[in-house]
Scaffold this motif. Structure first.
Motif, PDB file in Angstrom:
ATOM      1  N   LYS A 181     -26.359 -14.546  -6.700  1.00 18.63           N
ATOM      2  CA  LYS A 181     -25.557 -13.317  -6.621  1.00 18.63           C
ATOM      3  C   LYS A 181     -24.064 -13.573  -6.762  1.00 18.63           C
ATOM      4  N   THR A 182     -23.618 -14.717  -6.285  1.00 15.87           N
ATOM      5  CA  THR A 182     -22.183 -15.004  -6.356  1.00 15.87           C
ATOM      6  C   THR A 182     -21.807 -15.713  -7.656  1.00 15.87           C
ATOM      7  N   GLY A 183     -22.789 -16.039  -8.458  1.00 17.56           N
ATOM      8  CA  GLY A 183     -22.502 -16.653  -9.751  1.00 17.56           C
ATOM      9  C   GLY A 183     -22.027 -18.095  -9.666  1.00 17.56           C
ATOM     10  N   ARG A 184     -22.318 -18.757  -8.590  1.00 18.48           N
ATOM     11  CA  ARG A 184     -21.840 -20.121  -8.417  1.00 18.48           C
ATOM     12  C   ARG A 184     -22.707 -21.134  -9.172  1.00 18.48           C
ATOM     13  N   ARG A 185     -22.044 -22.170  -9.679  1.00 18.41           N
ATOM     14  CA  ARG A 185     -22.749 -23.362 -10.169  1.00 18.41           C
ATOM     15  C   ARG A 185     -22.678 -24.370  -9.017  1.00 18.41           C
ATOM     16  N   ALA A 186     -23.811 -24.578  -8.392  1.00 17.26           N
ATOM     17  CA  ALA A 186     -23.796 -25.260  -7.094  1.00 17.26           C
ATOM     18  C   ALA A 186     -24.548 -26.583  -7.110  1.00 17.26           C
ATOM     19  N   VAL A 187     -24.064 -27.484  -6.286  1.00 13.43           N
ATOM     20  CA  VAL A 187     -24.765 -28.735  -5.981  1.00 13.43           C
ATOM     21  C   VAL A 187     -25.147 -28.685  -4.505  1.00 13.43           C
ATOM     22  N   LEU A 188     -26.357 -29.110  -4.200  1.00 10.04           N
ATOM     23  CA  LEU A 188     -26.829 -29.112  -2.811  1.00 10.04           C
ATOM     24  C   LEU A 188     -26.888 -30.545  -2.278  1.00 10.04           C
ATOM     25  N   ALA A 189     -26.644 -30.687  -0.996  1.00 14.01           N
ATOM     26  CA  ALA A 189     -26.748 -32.003  -0.358  1.00 14.01           C
ATOM     27  C   ALA A 189     -27.471 -31.862   0.974  1.00 14.01           C
ATOM     28  N   ALA A 190     -28.550 -32.616   1.109  1.00 13.28           N
ATOM     29  CA  ALA A 190     -29.250 -32.697   2.393  1.00 13.28           C
ATOM     30  C   ALA A 190     -28.764 -33.964   3.081  1.00 13.28           C
ATOM     31  N   SER A 191     -27.994 -33.789   4.126  1.00  9.53           N
ATOM     32  CA  SER A 191     -27.369 -34.924   4.797  1.00  9.53           C
ATOM     33  C   SER A 191     -28.363 -35.530   5.792  1.00  9.53           C
ATOM     34  N   ASN A 192     -29.233 -36.384   5.302  1.00 12.62           N
ATOM     35  CA  ASN A 192     -30.308 -36.941   6.142  1.00 12.62           C
ATOM     36  C   ASN A 192     -30.590 -38.400   5.813  1.00 12.62           C
ATOM     37  N   THR A 193     -30.871 -39.164   6.846  1.00  8.24           N
ATOM     38  CA  THR A 193     -31.542 -40.442   6.625  1.00  8.24           C
ATOM     39  C   THR A 193     -33.034 -40.164   6.516  1.00  8.24           C
ATOM     40  N   LEU A 194     -33.794 -41.203   6.225  1.00  6.83           N
ATOM     41  CA  LEU A 194     -35.263 -41.072   6.243  1.00  6.83           C
ATOM     42  C   LEU A 194     -35.726 -41.540   7.621  1.00  6.83           C
TER      43      LEU A 194
END
Lengths: 297, 277
Positions: A181-194
């Motif tokens: 809806k906001t028209g963003r080109r986005a990158v996602l990051a899951a800040s996790n160790t395993l």
């Protein structure tokens, strides 16, 4: 109508040791290096992010733990000194970031509409958690891309892993709708160790890699099993075994970041690229990329 | 010969709701109890207030604040709308350093923390706002190691007791902790605050009754069951630390206040021990 998109998602572990090992000007303590395999893995991600020129990086951090719902940073500019409460001797970082508040509003609205409890964090004196900062620094040390920080709701711990994961699936769906809806080109990051069992004593030289080994072989085997499923793009099987992985290895992905990210990306079947894996005080850490610009297989 | 004493000991809550200007009956009850405790602390004229806070979480063993003058502004990560908590503390670094050394000699992993910008926790700051409102009394602050069990927590308390004794100081010791730990996980009207589970209230009262009878050893024995039944704040290990400092006396604790905060249990309990540490 705006038509934003997710360019990629990264599993982006946040041990402060990675920043410490790199010696950026923003971090006060100095090291002689260490954890290069993870730091070099992040360098590959940095190159791709620079080339994509995304509008925003969204990060879900387990070190911003919230009790009442899912919170979004909603202050346009945040600046301060972040001293890690667990590792203050290696992480005292001067941060400064621009927050995509329009996207924060959209994520908040979408999360509420999907039935989740959501809040906007509007206190300008708020101290950003080190999980958010480390993952973002390692992905984009220039801090020239706006960000959106998302808290880790404690539902997996208050209720059950199942309920927690259900909430993260919804949060991911809400996130992708907000991005669209906001028209963003986005990158996602899951800040996790395993795997997350770890030693509670440090070597005299913190970056002594001679002392850096996995906590036990079972953890290693589990990490490899999970990473192999990611590499094969077998997301259904990955989601199936995640609860057992969380239980057996105290995996930090229990806090929800990975499930949120995979859900937002539509549980993609593309093979993920494992840029690097190594341990930090015995925990298993991998830098993994899902590049959605490459299309599906 | 050094002859430090513990003048008084307290269990106090540390949630930021107590510092918010929100008129909630149970919060006001707890505020009154905290203020009463603060008056008693002031009257005791201690040389130092020692705080163990369940909201200062440590992972690599037990941490001790040794920055002589931590200054800054703290915002709670959950209830940031309840306002900022500025701080400018006078820390008894020598006491913290000595307690860490003793704890280490007793087999515990310890760290001293002396860093500009180190984040103090909400619990410590809320407790001190009531117990040391003028900031005239030096403090020592100890972390809550999430992996520590009851035995280690008792040992940690004993280490602090020995450090107080050697220091020749008059101390007040404070365990900043909640009781039952089940929060409401949705937005609620604070004026309707109550216990999340009725059974939690029952358990809290059972524990407070034992404390009021001086059956502190029985509370220690029940702590694991209590933790399981009422999801207590960090396993109620703060109480074990407090008993470590006091030697698990048969002294009754006086319950100055009790009530819910956002579904959890909270109490202000006072021990007038005045024992040689």
């Amino acid at each position: 109508m705006a038509n934003g998109t997710i360019l990629a998602g990264f599993l982006a572990p946040h041990p402060p040791h990675l920043v410490y090992g790199e010696n950026p000007d923003r971090n006060e303590p100095r090291s002689t290096g260490g954890w290069e395999l993870l730091r070099w893995a992040y360098e590959k991600c940095r190159e791709k992010i620079k080339a994509w020129k995304p509008d925003v990086i969204l990060v879900h951090s387990p070190h911003w733990m919230t009790i009442v719902g899912h919170h979004f940073l909603r202050v346009p500019h945040l600046k301060g000194l972040s001293v890690d409460p667990i590792f203050p001797h290696i992480f005292r970082y001067n941060y400064e970031m621009n927050v995509d508040v329009e996207l924060a509003d959209a994520c908040y609205e979408e999360a509420r509409q999907t039935g989740l409890v959501a809040k906007k964090m509007t206190n300008p004196n708020f101290r950003v958690d080190y999980g958010t900062i480390v993952s973002l620094h390692m992905l984009n040390p220039d801090w020239d891309i706006p960000i959106l920080g998302i808290s880790a709701n404690n539902s997996p711990y208050f209720y059950s892993t199942e309920i927690g994961q259900e909430q993260m699936v919804k949060l991911g769906q809400a996130t992708v709708r907000a991005i669209a809806k906001t028209g963003r080109r986005a990158v996602l990051a899951a800040s996790n160790t395993l795997s997350h069992l770890h030693y509670d004593r440090e070597p005299e030289l913190i970056e002594d890699m001679n002392k850096e080994v996995i906590f036990n072989n079972s953890q290693y085997q589990w990490d490899m099993r999970v990473l192999e499923l990611m590499r094969k793009g077998n997301t259904e099987q990955l989601m199936t075994i995640l609860p057992e992985f969380m239980e057996k290895t105290a995996a930090e992905v229990k806090s929800g970041g990975l499930t949120w990210m995979l859900s937002a990306m539509g549980f993609p079947h593309i093979p993920a690229q494992v840029h690097g894996y190594w341990t930090v005080i015995g925990t298993g850490n991998a830098v993994v990329e899902w590049d959605l610009t490459q299309g599906t297989v | 010969m050094p002859n430090g004493t513990i003048q008084r000991a307290y269990l106090v809550p540390g949630l930021p709701h107590l510092t918010a200007n929100v008129p909630v009956e149970s919060w006001e009850t707890l505020r009154r109890g905290c203020r009463q405790a603060g008056d008693h602390v002031k009257a005791a004229k201690p040389d130092v207030i020692v705080v163990y806070s369940t909201q200062w979480i440590s992972v690599l063993g037990h941490s001790f604040q040794t920055n002589p003058n931590p200054k800054g502004l703290h915002v709670d990560e959950n209830w940031y709308e309840y306002g900022d908590l500025p701080f400018d503390l006078r820390v008894d670094a020598a006491l913290g350093t000595r307690a860490a050394a003793i704890a280490s000699s007793l087999g515990l992993a310890t760290k001293t923390v002396n860093y500009h910008g180190f984040p103090l926790d909400t619990g410590t700051l809320v407790a001190l706002r009531f117990l040391n409102p003028d900031n005239t009394i030096p403090v020592a602050v100890v972390s809550c190691n999430i992996y520590a069990g009851q035995e280690d927590s008792l040992t940690l308390g004993r280490a602090m007791r020995q450090a107080i004794e050697e220091s020749d100081k008059r101390a007040v010791v404070v365990a900043c902790t909640g009781l039952s730990g089940r929060f409401f996980t949705e937005e609620v009207d604070p004026r309707t605050d109550r216990f999340a589970h009725a059974e939690d209230d029952t358990w809290n009262r059972r524990i407070l009754d034992l404390i009021a009878q001086g059956k502190n050893a029985a509370v220690l024995t029940l702590s694991a069951e209590y933790a399981q039944a009422a999801a207590t704040d960090m396993g109620f290990k703060a109480f074990a630390w407090l008993m470590g400092t006091l030697g698990t006396p048969t002294t009754p604790g006086t319950v100055l206040a009790y009530g819910p905060v956002w579904g959890t249990g909270a109490a202000v309990v006072e021990y007038s021990v005045k024992r040689h540490a």
